[in-house]
Design a protein around this motif. Structure first.
Motif, PDB file in Angstrom:
ATOM      1  N   PRO A  78      19.114  -5.195  -2.201  1.00 59.48           N
ATOM      2  CA  PRO A  78      19.847  -4.008  -2.599  1.00 59.48           C
ATOM      3  C   PRO A  78      19.764  -3.792  -4.087  1.00 59.48           C
ATOM      4  N   SER A  79      19.856  -2.573  -4.510  1.00 59.80           N
ATOM      5  CA  SER A  79      19.947  -2.253  -5.924  1.00 59.80           C
ATOM      6  C   SER A  79      21.113  -1.308  -6.111  1.00 59.80           C
ATOM      7  N   ALA A  80      21.324  -0.915  -7.363  1.00 61.25           N
ATOM      8  CA  ALA A  80      22.490  -0.089  -7.650  1.00 61.25           C
ATOM      9  C   ALA A  80      22.460   1.199  -6.850  1.00 61.25           C
ATOM     10  N   GLY A  81      21.242   1.711  -6.526  1.00 59.10           N
ATOM     11  CA  GLY A  81      21.154   2.950  -5.783  1.00 59.10           C
ATOM     12  C   GLY A  81      20.709   2.748  -4.356  1.00 59.10           C
ATOM     13  N   GLY A  82      20.792   1.536  -3.821  1.00 59.12           N
ATOM     14  CA  GLY A  82      20.329   1.266  -2.464  1.00 59.12           C
ATOM     15  C   GLY A  82      19.128   0.343  -2.506  1.00 59.12           C
ATOM     16  N   PRO A  83      18.476   0.156  -1.348  1.00 57.08           N
ATOM     17  CA  PRO A  83      17.312  -0.729  -1.305  1.00 57.08           C
ATOM     18  C   PRO A  83      16.227  -0.244  -2.252  1.00 57.08           C
ATOM     19  N   GLN A  84      15.504  -1.207  -2.840  1.00 53.78           N
ATOM     20  CA  GLN A  84      14.421  -0.819  -3.729  1.00 53.78           C
ATOM     21  C   GLN A  84      13.314  -0.143  -2.935  1.00 53.78           C
ATOM     22  N   LEU A  85      12.528   0.633  -3.640  1.00 54.45           N
ATOM     23  CA  LEU A  85      11.460   1.384  -2.989  1.00 54.45           C
ATOM     24  C   LEU A  85      10.492   0.437  -2.286  1.00 54.45           C
ATOM     25  N   PRO A  86      10.126   0.707  -1.036  1.00 60.36           N
ATOM     26  CA  PRO A  86       9.122  -0.125  -0.369  1.00 60.36           C
ATOM     27  C   PRO A  86       7.745   0.111  -0.969  1.00 60.36           C
ATOM     28  N   LEU A  87       6.843  -0.815  -0.722  1.00 55.69           N
ATOM     29  CA  LEU A  87       5.502  -0.701  -1.287  1.00 55.69           C
ATOM     30  C   LEU A  87       4.830   0.606  -0.888  1.00 55.69           C
ATOM     31  N   ALA A  88       5.023   1.003   0.367  1.00 56.67           N
ATOM     32  CA  ALA A  88       4.366   2.221   0.859  1.00 56.67           C
ATOM     33  C   ALA A  88       4.862   3.470   0.138  1.00 56.67           C
ATOM     34  N   ALA A  89       6.051   3.406  -0.462  1.00 58.72           N
ATOM     35  CA  ALA A  89       6.610   4.582  -1.136  1.00 58.72           C
ATOM     36  C   ALA A  89       6.182   4.673  -2.592  1.00 58.72           C
ATOM     37  N   LEU A  90       5.517   3.635  -3.106  1.00 57.29           N
ATOM     38  CA  LEU A  90       5.064   3.685  -4.491  1.00 57.29           C
ATOM     39  C   LEU A  90       3.918   4.682  -4.635  1.00 57.29           C
ATOM     40  N   PRO A  91       3.791   5.306  -5.791  1.00 56.90           N
ATOM     41  CA  PRO A  91       2.670   6.227  -6.006  1.00 56.90           C
ATOM     42  C   PRO A  91       1.342   5.480  -5.874  1.00 56.90           C
ATOM     43  N   PRO A  92       0.276   6.198  -5.521  1.00 55.81           N
ATOM     44  CA  PRO A  92      -1.030   5.527  -5.412  1.00 55.81           C
ATOM     45  C   PRO A  92      -1.480   4.960  -6.748  1.00 55.81           C
ATOM     46  N   LEU A  93      -2.335   3.984  -6.688  1.00 56.11           N
ATOM     47  CA  LEU A  93      -2.895   3.412  -7.911  1.00 56.11           C
ATOM     48  C   LEU A  93      -3.660   4.480  -8.672  1.00 56.11           C
ATOM     49  N   PRO A  94      -3.755   4.345  -9.991  1.00 58.90           N
ATOM     50  CA  PRO A  94      -4.463   5.379 -10.772  1.00 58.90           C
ATOM     51  C   PRO A  94      -5.923   5.475 -10.349  1.00 58.90           C
ATOM     52  N   ALA A 161     -12.672  -9.567  -8.751  1.00 55.79           N
ATOM     53  CA  ALA A 161     -12.171 -10.797  -9.358  1.00 55.79           C
ATOM     54  C   ALA A 161     -11.119 -10.500 -10.420  1.00 55.79           C
ATOM     55  N   GLY A 162     -10.011 -11.218 -10.336  1.00 59.67           N
ATOM     56  CA  GLY A 162      -8.975 -11.121 -11.354  1.00 59.67           C
ATOM     57  C   GLY A 162      -8.054  -9.931 -11.247  1.00 59.67           C
ATOM     58  N   VAL A 163      -8.273  -9.024 -10.296  1.00 54.98           N
ATOM     59  CA  VAL A 163      -7.433  -7.834 -10.190  1.00 54.98           C
ATOM     60  C   VAL A 163      -6.050  -8.222  -9.664  1.00 54.98           C
ATOM     61  N   VAL A 164      -5.009  -7.739 -10.313  1.00 51.98           N
ATOM     62  CA  VAL A 164      -3.637  -7.986  -9.863  1.00 51.98           C
ATOM     63  C   VAL A 164      -3.340  -7.008  -8.730  1.00 51.98           C
ATOM     64  N   GLN A 165      -3.300  -7.510  -7.513  1.00 53.64           N
ATOM     65  CA  GLN A 165      -3.088  -6.668  -6.342  1.00 53.64           C
ATOM     66  C   GLN A 165      -1.597  -6.394  -6.150  1.00 53.64           C
ATOM     67  N   ARG A 166      -1.301  -5.255  -5.552  1.00 56.66           N
ATOM     68  CA  ARG A 166       0.090  -4.953  -5.223  1.00 56.66           C
ATOM     69  C   ARG A 166       0.546  -5.793  -4.041  1.00 56.66           C
ATOM     70  N   SER A 167       1.701  -6.388  -4.187  1.00 59.11           N
ATOM     71  CA  SER A 167       2.312  -7.197  -3.142  1.00 59.11           C
ATOM     72  C   SER A 167       3.795  -7.320  -3.477  1.00 59.11           C
ATOM     73  N   PRO A 168       4.613  -7.783  -2.532  1.00 62.20           N
ATOM     74  CA  PRO A 168       6.027  -7.984  -2.868  1.00 62.20           C
ATOM     75  C   PRO A 168       6.223  -8.910  -4.062  1.00 62.20           C
ATOM     76  N   GLU A 169       5.335  -9.876  -4.221  1.00 59.70           N
ATOM     77  CA  GLU A 169       5.474 -10.824  -5.327  1.00 59.70           C
ATOM     78  C   GLU A 169       5.168 -10.173  -6.669  1.00 59.70           C
ATOM     79  N   THR A 170       4.230  -9.218  -6.710  1.00 56.72           N
ATOM     80  CA  THR A 170       3.840  -8.608  -7.979  1.00 56.72           C
ATOM     81  C   THR A 170       4.558  -7.293  -8.271  1.00 56.72           C
ATOM     82  N   CYS A 171       5.112  -6.653  -7.261  1.00 52.34           N
ATOM     83  CA  CYS A 171       5.738  -5.333  -7.469  1.00 52.34           C
ATOM     84  C   CYS A 171       7.240  -5.401  -7.713  1.00 52.34           C
TER      85      CYS A 171
END
Length: 280
Positions: A78-94, A161-171
């Motif tokens: 939970p966060s102050a405004g409710g659950p944090q945004l899920p990964l699928a709701a994040l904007p696409p990568l640049p 190689a070396g790319v920081v992928q989106r995941s719950p651990e990194t986002c």
């Protein structure tokens, strides 16, 4: 008799001083003080009664429990405004930069053309009659060198190689100011990367373009490439010939590819000199 209380893990949001339980707000200040921006340590562990607890009146603090470390917010936290945004709701990568697709053409073309020339010259001399054993050996060696060069090129161009992928651990946790702007469907243009808590083993800095946490790095080893439009770890340089970032993980392939170029030239030279000096 009352049911025995059972421990319930408490997950603190990235920015909040209260959590929720059974639809009611439970103040974190009552169990050791407010939770700061990146989590905190509470002086006790929340316990609730197993039989249908619904609100703060059914929550008690076990003072005899050792200090519990509050976990950093996750996708479910939970966060102050409710659950944090899920990964699928994040904007696409640049989007990738234009050089990401055009630059590799130069590298691939160079490797294929140079390999074809060196293999053609060396193989024709090695296949000629009355050549020495050394020249015949160069005919096999040049094919091996060309194959290794092609494999290394494929690893460089097709790998990530070396790319920081989106995941719950990194986002997660999403910094509060970033999450607020995302919930408003606003642009993050003009935002600066956000430094993580000092000394944290994984939260080095938050990239507001990739929306990922980058691990701590020294001397620019963590970098957001403008051409690749991704954050990479172990960064050395962006190669304009192959159109990819050269990092710690693909450096062996890069160095091997360069060495194969010189090795192929040397092998072809040996074949030429051996062909000129062939026995009469």
């Amino acid at each position: 008799a009352q049911d025995a209380p059972v421990p319930v893990p408490l997950v603190a949001p990235a920015s909040a001083t209260a959590g929720t339980f059974g639809g009611e707000v439970v103040s974190l200040g009552s169990v050791g003080g407010p939770c700061p921006r990146w989590g905190s340590t509470l002086g006790g562990m929340l316990r609730v009664r197993e039989s249908g607890a619904r609100g703060p009146e059914d929550v008690e603090v076990a003072e005899d429990v050792e200090v519990a470390e509050v976990a950093v917010a996750s996708a479910e936290a939970p966060s102050a405004g409710g659950p944090q945004l899920p990964l699928a709701a994040l904007p696409p990568l640049p989007p990738r930069g234009p050089g990401f697709r055009t630059e590799p053409l130069l590298g691939i073309g160079t490797v294929l053309c140079l390999s074809a020339v060196l293999v053609g010259v060396t193989h024709s001399l090695a296949a000629a009659p009355e050549t020495s054993g050394l020249v015949k050996a160069t005919g096999v060696l040049i094919w091996v060198e060309a194959l290794v060069a092609i494999v290394c090129t494929a690893i460089l161009v097709c790998g990530s190689a070396g790319v920081v992928q989106r995941s719950p651990e990194t986002c997660y946790p999403i910094p509060p100011e970033v999450e607020e702007r995302l919930r408003e469907n606003g642009s993050l243009e003009g935002f600066q990367n956000i430094a993580g808590p000092a000394g944290h083993p994984t939260l080095g800095s938050y990239c507001v373009r990739c929306l990922v946490w980058r691990p701590p790095g020294k001397n620019g080893s963590i970098h957001h490439c403008r051409t690749c439009s991704r954050c990479v770890t172990g960064f050395d340089h962006h190669c304009g010939v192959f159109g990819r970032c050269i990092v710690r993980r693909n450096m062996p392939s890069f160095l091997t590819l360069i060495s194969m170029m010189f090795a192929g030239m040397a092998t072809a030279m040996i074949a030429v000199l051996g062909g000129v000096a062939k026995p009469m």
